[in-house]
Write a protein that holds these residues in place. Structure first.
Motif, PDB file in Angstrom:
ATOM      1  N   UNK A  40      60.692  46.540  45.740  1.00  0.00           N
ATOM      2  CA  UNK A  40      60.660  45.935  44.407  1.00  0.00           C
ATOM      3  C   UNK A  40      61.556  46.693  43.432  1.00  0.00           C
ATOM      4  N   UNK A  41      62.208  45.956  42.576  1.00  0.00           N
ATOM      5  CA  UNK A  41      63.030  46.566  41.540  1.00  0.00           C
ATOM      6  C   UNK A  41      62.167  46.783  40.295  1.00  0.00           C
ATOM      7  N   UNK A  42      62.664  47.572  39.380  1.00  0.00           N
ATOM      8  CA  UNK A  42      61.917  47.843  38.149  1.00  0.00           C
ATOM      9  C   UNK A  42      61.762  46.567  37.329  1.00  0.00           C
ATOM     10  N   UNK A  43      62.811  45.760  37.262  1.00  0.00           N
ATOM     11  CA  UNK A  43      62.740  44.509  36.506  1.00  0.00           C
ATOM     12  C   UNK A  43      61.742  43.552  37.149  1.00  0.00           C
ATOM     13  N   UNK A  44      61.772  43.461  38.463  1.00  0.00           N
ATOM     14  CA  UNK A  44      60.827  42.598  39.174  1.00  0.00           C
ATOM     15  C   UNK A  44      59.386  43.030  38.955  1.00  0.00           C
ATOM     16  N   UNK A  45      59.155  44.341  38.984  1.00  0.00           N
ATOM     17  CA  UNK A  45      57.819  44.866  38.751  1.00  0.00           C
ATOM     18  C   UNK A  45      57.370  44.572  37.317  1.00  0.00           C
ATOM     19  N   UNK A  46      58.261  44.735  36.349  1.00  0.00           N
ATOM     20  CA  UNK A  46      57.911  44.464  34.954  1.00  0.00           C
ATOM     21  C   UNK A  46      57.585  42.990  34.745  1.00  0.00           C
ATOM     22  N   UNK A  47      58.352  42.112  35.379  1.00  0.00           N
ATOM     23  CA  UNK A  47      58.084  40.680  35.248  1.00  0.00           C
ATOM     24  C   UNK A  47      56.741  40.314  35.874  1.00  0.00           C
ATOM     25  N   UNK A  49      54.087  42.310  36.231  1.00  0.00           N
ATOM     26  CA  UNK A  49      53.027  42.847  35.373  1.00  0.00           C
ATOM     27  C   UNK A  49      52.842  41.951  34.154  1.00  0.00           C
ATOM     28  N   UNK A  50      53.943  41.549  33.527  1.00  0.00           N
ATOM     29  CA  UNK A  50      53.856  40.700  32.332  1.00  0.00           C
ATOM     30  C   UNK A  50      53.240  39.344  32.667  1.00  0.00           C
ATOM     31  N   UNK A  51      53.667  38.755  33.771  1.00  0.00           N
ATOM     32  CA  UNK A  51      53.130  37.431  34.110  1.00  0.00           C
ATOM     33  C   UNK A  51      51.658  37.509  34.499  1.00  0.00           C
ATOM     34  N   UNK A  52      51.237  38.589  35.161  1.00  0.00           N
ATOM     35  CA  UNK A  52      49.817  38.750  35.480  1.00  0.00           C
ATOM     36  C   UNK A  52      48.971  38.857  34.221  1.00  0.00           C
ATOM     37  N   UNK A  53      49.440  39.616  33.246  1.00  0.00           N
ATOM     38  CA  UNK A  53      48.681  39.777  32.001  1.00  0.00           C
ATOM     39  C   UNK A  53      48.632  38.473  31.213  1.00  0.00           C
ATOM     40  N   UNK A  89      43.599  40.274  34.271  1.00  0.00           N
ATOM     41  CA  UNK A  89      45.012  40.635  34.245  1.00  0.00           C
ATOM     42  C   UNK A  89      45.221  42.129  34.415  1.00  0.00           C
ATOM     43  N   UNK A  90      44.385  42.920  33.761  1.00  0.00           N
ATOM     44  CA  UNK A  90      44.474  44.378  33.907  1.00  0.00           C
ATOM     45  C   UNK A  90      44.166  44.803  35.332  1.00  0.00           C
ATOM     46  N   UNK A  91      43.207  44.138  35.949  1.00  0.00           N
ATOM     47  CA  UNK A  91      42.870  44.458  37.342  1.00  0.00           C
ATOM     48  C   UNK A  91      44.043  44.158  38.268  1.00  0.00           C
ATOM     49  N   UNK A  92      44.707  43.030  38.055  1.00  0.00           N
ATOM     50  CA  UNK A  92      45.876  42.688  38.865  1.00  0.00           C
ATOM     51  C   UNK A  92      47.016  43.680  38.642  1.00  0.00           C
ATOM     52  N   UNK A  93      47.224  44.075  37.401  1.00  0.00           N
ATOM     53  CA  UNK A  93      48.266  45.059  37.091  1.00  0.00           C
ATOM     54  C   UNK A  93      47.937  46.388  37.763  1.00  0.00           C
TER      55      UNK A  93
END
Length: 121
Positions: A40-47, A49-53, A89-93
């Motif tokens: 995973x890339x940093x951008x992919x991980x950030x996206x 996390x954001x979509x899960x929240x 969402x926090x649990x998924x993150x």
């Protein structure tokens, strides 16, 4: 007991193998390359996390609004389910962030950023 293969089954397997060789030349190299690019890339991980929240909060709030309309309680279920969605969402993150990195993933990362075997000899 297993029955011996019929001639039709052997012929089908031969045709299938032939078709796979024609359609996927260099299959082993392609699979290795695809496996190396799965880190995973940093951008992919950030996206993610954001979509899960966002998805957790929106879905929870939507369920809460629907329950408020059905029961007649105005902000009660909306607030309750929005908080539950936030928690989900926090649990998924937490699960995404705390997944262990395998040795093959860290080796592939080292090769990508130039800190691999090259230069250590």
């Amino acid at each position: 007991m297993t029955q011996p293969e019929s001639s039709e089954a052997r012929a089908f397997d031969a045709r299938l193998t032939e078709a796979q060789k024609r359609l996927l030349p260099g299959d082993a190299k392609a699979l290795e390359k695809a496996a190396a690019n799965k880190t995973p890339t940093a951008f992919g991980m950030a996206m993610r996390v954001a979509s899960d929240m966002i998805a957790g909060v929106i879905l929870g709030a939507a369920i809460g609004v629907w329950l408020d309309r059905e029961t007649g309680h105005k902000p009660l279920f909306t607030l309750l389910f929005a908080l539950l969605g936030f928690g989900a969402g926090m649990r998924n993150v937490w699960r995404v962030v705390n997944t262990p990195v395998s040795e093959t993933d860290s080796a592939a990362d080292a090769e990508k950023n130039g800190s691999g075997k090259r230069g250590k000899d």
